[in-house]
Design an enzyme around this catalytic site. Structure first.
Site, PDB file in Angstrom:
ATOM      1  N   HIS A 176      41.464  38.338  33.206  1.00  0.00           N
ATOM      2  CA  HIS A 176      42.493  39.533  32.811  1.00  0.00           C
ATOM      3  C   HIS A 176      42.432  40.615  33.549  1.00  0.00           C
ATOM      4  O   HIS A 176      41.508  40.747  34.569  1.00  0.00           O
ATOM      5  CB  HIS A 176      41.799  40.085  31.375  1.00  0.00           C
ATOM      6  N   TYR A 232      34.634  35.486  32.336  1.00  0.00           N
ATOM      7  CA  TYR A 232      33.265  35.705  32.558  1.00  0.00           C
ATOM      8  C   TYR A 232      32.666  35.843  31.138  1.00  0.00           C
ATOM      9  O   TYR A 232      33.357  36.006  30.023  1.00  0.00           O
ATOM     10  CB  TYR A 232      32.799  36.990  33.250  1.00  0.00           C
TER      11      TYR A 232
END
Ligand SMILES: [Fe+2]
Lengths: 184, 232
Positions: free
Chosen positions: B155, B142
């Protein structure tokens, strides 16, 4: 695995998306654990968390760890832990509101062996790459951790009494009256 | 057994002020951090914080008609101390974006879609071998609203409670082979290349079991050991 020597994992910021549900209802109230009341004098600790430009920080996570009213830690490393108050966990979590205020209900800690009464405080937030750790005291007193703080800054670790059972402990992350943090 | 906490090798930990991460210069101390010798207070900590919070299972990808969209993955994580001993009974909190890079959080904007079958958080306790497993979907990347081309690579966030106060850890885990890893400002705030590599999970070539998910393994090391190195 004798002789193994692993390097601790690198820290990272909590980021802006720590789930609100992880700040459980009641996690900031240490006076009650599993429905039973902790021994000792109930107190309230509250304060504001500000960044350098004075902006209050919302949804910052504050955690505390402390001894019980008798100065005993609920942990096997404390030689007296068998006598610890079974109704006191010693740990709590709060998040700051839109004005940067956090609030805990707890009991006044006793003096652990060799230490003045105190509460360990940690702060986690977006923009903090490492957990910031500090310690709250109730007065300037003889204590090895307080002694490590430069003389002019010790007072910043003393909570201000605001009523019979209420203490204020503001946390300034940077700048004027910056809270002393420890290099742990 | 009492834990020993030694000073860290600073190269294996992130810098506090990160170029291009605009909040870091406003929120990190300007004054020197105060050195102290740990006392019993810092060398104890909450061992049963899990009793104070509501646990959420590690199977968060959904089932049946309510499956999350995305690449199904199994994450197998082991939590060890600096001696390599398992840290069992440790509270673990995990959160991540959905496959489109969107969090369920009021701070996330509406740039990417919510997946109604994915909340993206698990809270559990490690077993005796220090292990825990998650069945989830691979998080999407993002953009960070610095609007200068910083994107977070896929992540997973972890918050972990060790044996003592000083072993408390907040970290992030990355995925191998992701091109965004090389430019991520948070991952690359750790100066030591080997320490950065240890933040990246290991891809396990598929064996047919499980039949429907890719497997990644990861190791997390909490501060603390039973004795200093070299002691018998
Ligand atoms: Fe994230």
């Amino acid at each position: 695995m004798k002789g193994a020597s692993l390097v601790p994992t690198g820290e990272a910021t909590l980021g802006p998306f720590f789930p609100p549900r992880y700040v459980d209802e009641g996690a900031n109230d240490l006076t009650v654990f599993e429905g039973r009341k902790a021994k000792g004098e109930a107190i309230e600790i509250h304060g504001r968390v500000l960044q350098e430009d004075g902006t209050p920080l919302e949804n910052l996570v504050v955690e505390i760890w402390q001894a019980d009213a008798g100065g005993i830690f609920r942990h096997s490393a404390d030689p007296r832990h068998a006598q610890a108050d079974p109704d006191f966990l010693g740990w709590g979590r709060a998040a700051t509101d839109a004005s940067g205020n956090y609030r805990f209900k707890t009991v006044l800690p006793g003096a652990p062996e060799g230490r003045a009464p105190h509460i360990n405080v940690m702060v986690m937030f977006s923009g903090l790459m490492r957990i910031l750790k500090t310690t709250l005291f109730f007065e300037i007193s003889s204590d090895p951790v307080l002694s490590a703080v430069p003389p002019g800054r010790k007072g910043l670790l003393v909570a201000k009494k605001q009523g019979p059972n209420s203490y204020r402990f503001d946390i300034r992350l940077r700048g004027e009256d910056e809270t002393p943090f420890f290099d742990d | 057994m009492p834990s020993v906490i030694q000073p860290r090798d600073e190269r294996t930990q992130p810098s506090r002020i990160v170029p291009g991460y605009p909040q870091t210069p406003l929120r990190n101390p300007q004054q020197s951090l105060v050195k102290r010798a740990p006392t019993l207070s810092e060398l104890t900590g909450p061992l049963d914080a899990a009793k104070r919070v509501r646990l959420l299972g590690g199977d968060i990808a959904g089932h049946g008609g309510k499956q999350a969209i995305g690449q199904l993955i199994h994450l197998k994580v082991r939590v060890l101390d600096e001696d390599g001993a398992p840290v069992g009974g440790a509270l673990v909190e995990m959160w991540q974006a959905n496959a489109a890079g969107r969090y369920i959080h009021p701070n996330d904007d509406d740039r990417a879609p919510v997946d109604l079958n994915f909340y993206g958080a698990a809270r559990l306790v490690t077993d005796e071998s220090g292990a825990f497993e998650l069945r989830t979907v691979k998080p999407g990347a993002y953009p960070v609203p610095t609007n200068d081309g910083w994107w977070r690579p896929p992540h997973v966030h972890f918050s972990m409670f060790g044996k003592v106060w000083l072993s408390r850890l907040v970290t992030q885990m990355y995925f191998p082979g992701e091109p965004l890893n090389a430019q991520d400002r948070i991952l690359n705030a750790v100066p030591d290349a080997a320490a950065r590599d240890r933040l990246v999970a290991r891809y396990v070539p598929p064996t047919g079991n499980p039949p429907d998910a890719l497997v990644f393994e990861h190791q997390i090391v909490l501060r603390g050991r039973a004795s200093t190195p070299g002691q018998p």
